[in-house]
Design a protein around this motif. Structure first.
Motif, short mmCIF file in Angstrom:
data_model
loop_
_atom_site.label_atom_id
_atom_site.label_comp_id
_atom_site.label_asym_id
_atom_site.label_seq_id
_atom_site.Cartn_x
_atom_site.Cartn_y
_atom_site.Cartn_z
N HIS A 106 0.81 -1.22 0.00
CA HIS A 106 0.00 0.00 0.00
C HIS A 106 0.85 1.27 0.00
CE1 HIS A 106 -3.89 -2.04 0.62
NE2 HIS A 106 -3.22 -2.88 1.39
N ASN A 107 2.16 1.11 -0.11
CA ASN A 107 3.07 2.25 -0.16
C ASN A 107 2.87 3.18 1.03
OD1 ASN A 107 5.12 3.85 -1.28
ND2 ASN A 107 3.68 5.11 -2.42
N LEU A 108 2.87 2.59 2.23
CA LEU A 108 2.66 3.33 3.47
C LEU A 108 3.92 3.29 4.31
CD1 LEU A 108 -0.88 1.93 4.40
CD2 LEU A 108 -0.38 4.18 3.41
N THR A 109 3.98 4.18 5.31
CA THR A 109 5.11 4.17 6.23
C THR A 109 4.71 3.70 7.63
OG1 THR A 109 4.71 6.50 6.76
CG2 THR A 109 6.31 6.01 5.00
N SER A 110 3.41 3.57 7.87
CA SER A 110 2.95 3.07 9.16
C SER A 110 1.57 2.44 9.02
CB SER A 110 2.90 4.19 10.20
OG SER A 110 1.88 5.12 9.90
N LEU A 111 1.26 1.55 9.96
CA LEU A 111 -0.03 0.85 9.97
C LEU A 111 -0.55 0.76 11.40
CD1 LEU A 111 0.82 -2.25 7.74
CD2 LEU A 111 -0.82 -0.46 7.12
N PRO A 112 -1.80 1.10 11.66
CA PRO A 112 -2.39 0.84 12.98
C PRO A 112 -2.51 -0.68 13.18
CG PRO A 112 -3.66 2.51 11.80
CD PRO A 112 -2.71 1.89 10.81
N VAL A 113 -2.11 -1.15 14.34
CA VAL A 113 -2.16 -2.58 14.66
C VAL A 113 -3.28 -2.79 15.68
CG1 VAL A 113 -0.90 -4.57 15.56
CG2 VAL A 113 0.30 -2.81 14.22
N GLU A 114 -4.37 -3.41 15.26
CA GLU A 114 -5.55 -3.56 16.11
C GLU A 114 -5.53 -4.86 16.90
OE1 GLU A 114 -8.98 -1.11 13.67
OE2 GLU A 114 -8.74 -3.25 13.26
N GLN A 115 -5.77 -4.76 18.21
CA GLN A 115 -5.94 -5.95 19.03
C GLN A 115 -7.31 -6.57 18.79
OE1 GLN A 115 -3.63 -7.35 20.90
NE2 GLN A 115 -2.08 -5.73 20.67
N PHE A 116 -8.25 -5.74 18.35
CA PHE A 116 -9.61 -6.19 18.01
C PHE A 116 -10.17 -5.18 17.02
CE2 PHE A 116 -9.64 -3.68 21.89
CZ PHE A 116 -10.54 -2.66 21.59
N PRO A 117 -11.18 -5.55 16.24
CA PRO A 117 -11.75 -4.63 15.25
C PRO A 117 -12.24 -3.33 15.90
CG PRO A 117 -12.53 -6.84 14.84
CD PRO A 117 -11.80 -6.89 16.15
N GLY A 118 -11.83 -2.20 15.32
CA GLY A 118 -12.25 -0.91 15.86
C GLY A 118 -11.44 -0.46 17.05
N ASP A 119 -10.29 -1.08 17.30
CA ASP A 119 -9.43 -0.72 18.43
C ASP A 119 -8.92 0.71 18.24
OD1 ASP A 119 -7.69 -0.55 20.52
OD2 ASP A 119 -6.28 -2.06 19.78
N ILE A 120 -9.40 1.64 19.05
CA ILE A 120 -9.05 3.05 18.88
C ILE A 120 -7.79 3.43 19.67
CG2 ILE A 120 -10.40 3.99 20.79
CD1 ILE A 120 -11.29 6.23 18.83
N ASN A 121 -7.34 2.55 20.53
CA ASN A 121 -6.14 2.81 21.33
C ASN A 121 -4.98 1.92 20.88
OD1 ASN A 121 -7.32 4.80 23.10
ND2 ASN A 121 -8.47 3.10 24.02
N CYS A 122 -4.90 1.68 19.60
CA CYS A 122 -3.92 0.73 19.07
C CYS A 122 -2.53 1.35 18.95
CB CYS A 122 -4.37 0.24 17.70
SG CYS A 122 -4.68 1.56 16.53
N PHE A 123 -1.53 0.47 18.82
CA PHE A 123 -0.17 0.87 18.48
C PHE A 123 -0.07 1.00 16.96
CE2 PHE A 123 0.59 -1.15 22.62
CZ PHE A 123 1.46 -0.23 23.22
N THR A 124 1.04 1.54 16.51
CA THR A 124 1.29 1.57 15.06
C THR A 124 2.58 0.83 14.75
OG1 THR A 124 2.44 3.71 15.25
CG2 THR A 124 0.10 3.76 14.68
N PHE A 125 2.61 0.21 13.58
CA PHE A 125 3.79 -0.50 13.09
C PHE A 125 4.42 0.34 11.98
CE2 PHE A 125 5.50 -3.44 9.80
CZ PHE A 125 6.54 -3.99 10.53
N ASP A 126 5.73 0.60 12.10
CA ASP A 126 6.42 1.40 11.08
C ASP A 126 7.80 0.81 10.82
OD1 ASP A 126 8.03 2.23 13.22
OD2 ASP A 126 6.89 4.07 13.51
N TYR A 127 8.59 1.51 10.02
CA TYR A 127 9.91 0.99 9.64
C TYR A 127 10.89 0.98 10.80
CZ TYR A 127 8.88 0.47 4.69
OH TYR A 127 8.36 0.04 3.49
N ASN A 128 10.66 1.80 11.82
CA ASN A 128 11.50 1.70 13.01
C ASN A 128 11.29 0.37 13.70
OD1 ASN A 128 12.90 4.34 13.26
ND2 ASN A 128 10.82 5.15 13.31
N ASP A 129 10.03 -0.09 13.72
CA ASP A 129 9.74 -1.41 14.29
C ASP A 129 10.39 -2.51 13.45
OD1 ASP A 129 7.92 -0.66 16.50
OD2 ASP A 129 6.64 0.04 14.88
N LEU A 130 10.36 -2.35 12.14
CA LEU A 130 10.98 -3.34 11.26
C LEU A 130 12.48 -3.40 11.50
CD1 LEU A 130 10.55 -5.36 8.92
CD2 LEU A 130 11.04 -3.47 7.34
#
Length: 470
Positions: A106-130
């Motif tokens: 998707h040519n993105l630099t970060s993604l919200p990582v949901e513990q459950f659908p609609g998780d509004i307090n989620c972490f994000t995954f980015d290239y620093n995590d990689l």
């Protein structure tokens, strides 16, 4: 020869890539009808470019300038910055490899990582995590979860939801789509990389606003915001942002100039970015001259086992690999320009940040003018001339753009001394590394100068992440 005014009319409704002169002279002209601004992967010099064609393109741009409408960017609602249908999330149970593939797809630099659908307090995954994951796989860093570390080193799939917890992060700020840019500027100007934009009831995330996207929005629409013009026309030195002298200890509000020697191993560069909590690092030669830039997004070039030998090769070699890859992808010789000068205008700095999609640009001291002017600009053995007859044609330095007139582009990034070797095999010694200016520095400046957030500290978020040496 075609009349430039008619040529401008013909190109007004035609999508095309702007020349380096157009892009670095003035903010993009506002389209007559809503359209998606052009994306620039890098500032590139085509093999067939010529001074006459650049002159023609510059004249076309000048003739199709649109009227500037006075509007205050501070009042823009965040809903205008949401990219419809662009919010992509991943489940926490997904493997790191699959999450990385989603980023690339998707040519993105970060993604919200949901513990459950609609998780509004989620972490994000980015290239620093990689990057942290790669270092963990190679047993170069330690974490508090020995089971996760063991699974990484044994090649077992590891849930991305576990990896994102291992990298120090700032609070996940959430703003409503009815909030305005003033609020977002105060947060992003403190060094927070991204904020979530929710619906009016704060019950659903509708998009992610990053520092880079905000900078691009301001640059693409700069002609609408007349209150930006004085700042855009000012130099970095006059504005006092970034670090302009690496010999002087930075203040608590300034970034430090962090670099690697070209002969050091790539592994050390990745490790240093991890420990310093930064997304890119400068590469210099033994004399402190800037050779290039390594970004955390470049980790994608070493994600396969077959690419691991690059980790034990030099940073200088890795830069050549990146340039080679870019040339193959774009089908022509090109190189990103990751540097500016103390005399560079804020407008030119924004243009380069947008073009390179970088989080920071390195400030260099220009080389001796006599040395530069005696060197011919050669791209793969083909002479290239980008020196333009402008109001400041006698200077090799960036100057503030006045009244929409083109800035002199006879600068060192386009007039490097080169031999008839492939572009990706050359070093581009652009000058001595003396400082750095980041997205955070610029957003912090805008917050302090043009909003009520007068005390924004651009280093506060980085200190919260626990970066070394701060």
């Amino acid at each position: 020869m075609k009349d430039t005014s008619s040529q401008a009319q013909n190109t007004t409704n035609t999508s095309r890539h702007a020349s380096i002169v157009e892009m670095l002279s003035t903010p993009p002209a506002m389209p007559q009808q809503p359209s998606t601004p052009l994306e620039f992967e890098s500032i590139s010099l085509s093999r067939n470019a010529s001074a006459s064609s650049l002159d023609s393109q510059m004249s076309s741009t000048t003739s199709c300038l649109t009227k500037v409408h006075s509007q205050k960017w501070q009042h823009i609602p965040l809903s205008q910055l949401i990219e419809q249908n662009k919010l992509v999330t991943v489940e926490a149970s997904l493997s790191v490899e699959e999450a990385f593939n989603t980023l690339v797809r998707h040519n993105l630099t970060s993604l919200p990582v949901e513990q459950f659908p609609g998780d509004i307090n989620c972490f994000t995954f980015d290239y620093n995590d990689l990057n942290s994951y790669l270092l963990l796989v190679l047993n170069k860093i330690q974490v508090n979860d020995p089971e996760i570390a063991r699974d990484c080193q044994m090649g077992k799939p590891v849930p991305v939801g576990e990896i994102v917890k291992l990298t120090p992060k700032n609070q996940f700020h959430k703003l409503r789509e009815i909030d305005n840019l003033t609020t977002a500027m105060g947060i992003l100007g403190s060094g927070v990389h991204r904020v979530a934009i929710t619906d009016s009831g704060s019950t659903q995330i509708k998009g992610i606003l990053s520092q880079r996207r905000l900078i691009k929005y301001l640059w693409d629409n700069a002609r609408q915001f007349s209150n930006l013009q004085p700042l855009l026309n000012s130099s970095l030195q006059d504005l006092g942002i970034g670090v302009l002298d690496s010999q002087t200890a930075p203040t608590s509000r300034q970034s430090r100039v962090i670099s690697m020697q070209g002969e050091e191993h790539l592994m050390m560069a990745l490790y240093k970015m991890h420990t310093e909590r930064i997304s890119s690092i400068a590469v210099v030669d033994n004399h402190g001259n800037l050779l290039g830039n390594i970004s955390v997004t470049d980790v994608r070039h070493v994600t396969r086992t077959s690419q691991y030998p690059l980790l034990h090769n030099t940073c200088r070699h890795f830069i050549s690999v990146i340039l080679n890859s870019r040339g193959l992808e774009m089908g022509k010789d090109s190189f990103p320009i990751f540097h500016v000068y103390p005399s560079s205008s804020l407008a030119r700095t924004l243009a380069k940040l947008v073009a390179t999609k970088a989080h920071r640009l390195w400030i260099v001291q220009p080389e001796n003018s006599a040395t530069s002017t005696s060197s011919s600009s050669m791209i793969s053995g083909s002479p290239q001339s980008v020196s333009m007859n402008t109001h400041n044609s006698g200077s090799d330095h960036d100057t503030p753009n006045r009244a929409g007139s083109p800035i002199s582009v006879k600068s060192f990034e386009e007039n490097s001394s080169q031999t008839a070797t492939p572009l990706f095999e050359k070093e581009y010694r652009t000058g001595k590394l003396i400082g750095v200016v980041s997205l955070t520095d610029i957003l912090g400046l805008l917050a302090r100068r043009q909003t009520e957030h007068k005390q924004v500290d651009p280093q506060s978020a980085r200190r919260q992440r626990g970066s070394v040496g701060v």
